[in-house]
Design an enzyme around this catalytic site. Structure first.
Site, PDB file in Angstrom:
ATOM      1  N   ASP A   1       0.884  -1.168   0.000  1.00  0.00           N
ATOM      2  CA  ASP A   1       0.000   0.000   0.000  1.00  0.00           C
ATOM      3  C   ASP A   1       0.918   1.212   0.000  1.00  0.00           C
ATOM      4  OD1 ASP A   1      -1.587   2.174   0.578  1.00  0.00           O
ATOM      5  OD2 ASP A   1      -2.721   1.182   2.177  1.00  0.00           O
TER       6      ASP A   1
ATOM      7  N   SER B   1      -0.844  13.446 -15.092  1.00  0.00           N
ATOM      8  CA  SER B   1      -2.069  13.277 -15.890  1.00  0.00           C
ATOM      9  C   SER B   1      -2.368  14.588 -16.614  1.00  0.00           C
ATOM     10  CB  SER B   1      -3.241  12.938 -14.954  1.00  0.00           C
ATOM     11  OG  SER B   1      -4.475  13.021 -15.620  1.00  0.00           O
TER      12      SER B   1
ATOM     13  N   TYR C   1      -9.072  14.452  -7.642  1.00  0.00           N
ATOM     14  CA  TYR C   1      -8.118  13.763  -8.525  1.00  0.00           C
ATOM     15  C   TYR C   1      -7.210  14.788  -9.212  1.00  0.00           C
ATOM     16  CZ  TYR C   1      -6.327  10.735 -12.245  1.00  0.00           C
ATOM     17  OH  TYR C   1      -5.501  10.021 -13.101  1.00  0.00           O
TER      18      TYR C   1
ATOM     19  N   LYS D   1      -3.173  15.256  -8.820  1.00  0.00           N
ATOM     20  CA  LYS D   1      -2.224  15.132  -9.934  1.00  0.00           C
ATOM     21  C   LYS D   1      -1.430  16.429 -10.139  1.00  0.00           C
ATOM     22  CE  LYS D   1      -2.710  10.803 -10.953  1.00  0.00           C
ATOM     23  NZ  LYS D   1      -1.586   9.866 -10.870  1.00  0.00           N
TER      24      LYS D   1
HETATM   25  P1  NAD Z   1      -5.777   1.161 -12.888  1.00  0.00           P
HETATM   26  O1  NAD Z   1      -6.896   1.471 -11.920  1.00  0.00           O
HETATM   27  O2  NAD Z   1      -6.051   0.278 -14.021  1.00  0.00           O
HETATM   28  O3  NAD Z   1      -4.524   0.616 -12.071  1.00  0.00           O
HETATM   29  C1  NAD Z   1      -4.105   1.217 -10.876  1.00  0.00           C
HETATM   30  C2  NAD Z   1      -3.422   0.192 -10.013  1.00  0.00           C
HETATM   31  O4  NAD Z   1      -3.015   0.858  -8.800  1.00  0.00           O
HETATM   32  C3  NAD Z   1      -4.337  -0.962  -9.600  1.00  0.00           C
HETATM   33  O5  NAD Z   1      -3.726  -2.203  -9.897  1.00  0.00           O
HETATM   34  C4  NAD Z   1      -4.526  -0.754  -8.103  1.00  0.00           C
HETATM   35  O6  NAD Z   1      -4.685  -1.971  -7.383  1.00  0.00           O
HETATM   36  C5  NAD Z   1      -3.254  -0.026  -7.724  1.00  0.00           C
HETATM   37  N1  NAD Z   1      -3.389   0.732  -6.456  1.00  0.00           N
HETATM   38  C6  NAD Z   1      -4.438   1.474  -6.063  1.00  0.00           C
HETATM   39  N2  NAD Z   1      -4.221   1.961  -4.842  1.00  0.00           N
HETATM   40  C7  NAD Z   1      -2.999   1.520  -4.449  1.00  0.00           C
HETATM   41  C8  NAD Z   1      -2.224   1.686  -3.273  1.00  0.00           C
HETATM   42  N3  NAD Z   1      -2.670   2.401  -2.231  1.00  0.00           N
HETATM   43  N4  NAD Z   1      -1.011   1.111  -3.222  1.00  0.00           N
HETATM   44  C9  NAD Z   1      -0.557   0.362  -4.261  1.00  0.00           C
HETATM   45  N5  NAD Z   1      -1.254   0.151  -5.392  1.00  0.00           N
HETATM   46  C10 NAD Z   1      -2.462   0.739  -5.484  1.00  0.00           C
HETATM   47  O7  NAD Z   1      -5.268   2.594 -13.370  1.00  0.00           O
HETATM   48  P2  NAD Z   1      -4.378   3.020 -14.648  1.00  0.00           P
HETATM   49  O8  NAD Z   1      -5.306   3.611 -15.633  1.00  0.00           O
HETATM   50  O9  NAD Z   1      -3.438   1.967 -15.035  1.00  0.00           O
HETATM   51  O10 NAD Z   1      -3.600   4.244 -13.979  1.00  0.00           O
HETATM   52  C11 NAD Z   1      -2.246   4.160 -13.574  1.00  0.00           C
HETATM   53  C12 NAD Z   1      -1.781   5.566 -13.232  1.00  0.00           C
HETATM   54  O11 NAD Z   1      -1.969   6.402 -14.381  1.00  0.00           O
HETATM   55  C13 NAD Z   1      -2.581   6.230 -12.106  1.00  0.00           C
HETATM   56  O12 NAD Z   1      -1.716   7.036 -11.331  1.00  0.00           O
HETATM   57  C14 NAD Z   1      -3.565   7.099 -12.840  1.00  0.00           C
HETATM   58  O13 NAD Z   1      -4.027   8.170 -12.060  1.00  0.00           O
HETATM   59  C15 NAD Z   1      -2.733   7.553 -14.021  1.00  0.00           C
HETATM   60  N6  NAD Z   1      -3.462   8.016 -15.197  1.00  0.00           N
HETATM   61  C16 NAD Z   1      -4.344   7.197 -15.823  1.00  0.00           C
HETATM   62  C17 NAD Z   1      -5.022   7.674 -16.940  1.00  0.00           C
HETATM   63  C18 NAD Z   1      -6.006   6.844 -17.709  1.00  0.00           C
HETATM   64  O14 NAD Z   1      -6.688   7.391 -18.583  1.00  0.00           O
HETATM   65  N7  NAD Z   1      -6.143   5.556 -17.443  1.00  0.00           N
HETATM   66  C19 NAD Z   1      -4.781   8.979 -17.394  1.00  0.00           C
HETATM   67  C20 NAD Z   1      -3.866   9.768 -16.714  1.00  0.00           C
HETATM   68  C21 NAD Z   1      -3.194   9.277 -15.611  1.00  0.00           C
END
Ligand code: NAD
Length: 265
Positions: A67, A147, A160, A164
């Site tokens: 975590d 992001s 959020y 970010k």
């Molecule tokens: P996702 O939800 O598919 O994966 C996120 C992962 O983080 C999950 O496996 C979850 O279990 C893990 N997680 C959550 N809380 C946690 C904690 N406290 N400790 C450890 N692990 C934890 O999300 P994603 O789309 O792959 O996003 C990954 C990163 O990219 C994030 O930081 C997200 O904010 C960022 N992001 C995503 C997008 C998008 O469009 N998907 C766009 C911009 C930024």
């Protein structure tokens, strides 16, 4: 020889989505990777799948249940990685969460949850990675996931966006503080990436009345992408591997936008 051959890397939030893709791309270019996630079982399966994919060269892959908001767990993740794979070169602070709420309905609980993982989790990850790298005395790289929400505030996801923006300022502060230790701090900013996070966000937006059908919110967010489509995680990883490689050694304090031209700032 791969771009990150032999480099020891940790990726958090690596059980799925962008984090998993970052880790797999690093492996493909010769890195040794610890996939880390709060979902320990799932991330162990990701590591096992990659071990199999690499034809049993299991020494290159491990996993950790963590975590990122818990400093003791982050320290343990780093210790496990160093014990298993060797001295730490690169940490990706990628774990992130979102939980849309209408602006006027945002609660302290919603704020604390999102800022906790995305903001405090990033800070703790940077601090503990840096402590390890300083002790090793050979520099290193920290890469944070920002992001498009680091550049513009959007309604329904205010905490959020705030979290970010925090990632950007932590990247800048860390870059200034850690330069003397030969540690660079950079970040990258995806736009809309087709991951499970978006499925969850879509559902949440319908529940708060901000969308009427699945996919509507993603389409609305994506309408202004100059490249004409949402990203797949594989669209992100060319840049993330670059940020983990020596090719980016002269960069620090910067956020690289990888959003298909969604935000031109
Ligand atoms: P996702 O939800 O598919 O994966 C996120 C992962 O983080 C999950 O496996 C979850 O279990 C893990 N997680 C959550 N809380 C946690 C904690 N406290 N400790 C450890 N692990 C934890 O999300 P994603 O789309 O792959 O996003 C990954 C990163 O990219 C994030 O930081 C997200 O904010 C960022 N992001 C995503 C997008 C998008 O469009 N998907 C766009 C911009 C930024």
């Amino acid at each position: 020889m791969g771009r990150v051959a032999g480099r020891v890397c940790i990726v958090t939030g690596a059980a799925q989505g962008i984090g998993r893709a970052i880790g797999e791309a690093l492996l493909d270019e010769g890195a040794r990777v610890c996939f880390a996630d709060i979902n320990g079982d799932k991330v162990a399966q990701v590591a096992a799948a990659n071990r199999a994919r690499l034809n049993g060269q299991g020494g290159n892959v491990t996993s950790a249940a963590v975590d990122v908001t818990d400093r003791a767990q982050v320290k343990a993740m780093i210790a496990h990685t160093v014990d298993t794979l060797g001295p730490l070169d690169v940490v990706f602070n990628n774990a992130g969460v979102n939980k849309p709420m209408n602006f006027l309905d945002v609660t302290e609980g919603n704020w604390n949850f999102i800022m906790g993982v995305n903001g405090l989790g990033c800070l703790i990850g940077m601090q503990e990675a840096a402590r390890q790298m300083i002790a090793q005395g050979r520099g290193g790289k920290i890469v944070n996931t920002a992001s498009v929400a680091s550049r513009q505030g959007f309604d329904n996801v205010a905490p959020y966006c705030a979290s970010k923006w925090a990632v950007v300022s932590l990247t800048q502060s860390g870059a200034r503080d850690l330069a003397k230790h030969n540690i660079t701090v950079t970040g990258f900013a995806p736009g809309v990436v087709a991951t499970e996070m978006w499925e969850q966000v879509d559902n949440d937006l319908m529940q708060i009345g901000a969308a009427e059908r699945p996919g509507q919110a993603m389409e609305a967010f994506s309408a202004e992408i100059l490249r004409g489509s949402v990203a797949q995680p594989s669209d992100i990883t060319g840049t993330t591997t670059f940020l983990a490689s020596r090719d980016s050694d002269y960069m620090t304090g910067q956020i690289v936008m990888i959003d298909g031209g969604m935000t031109l700032v």
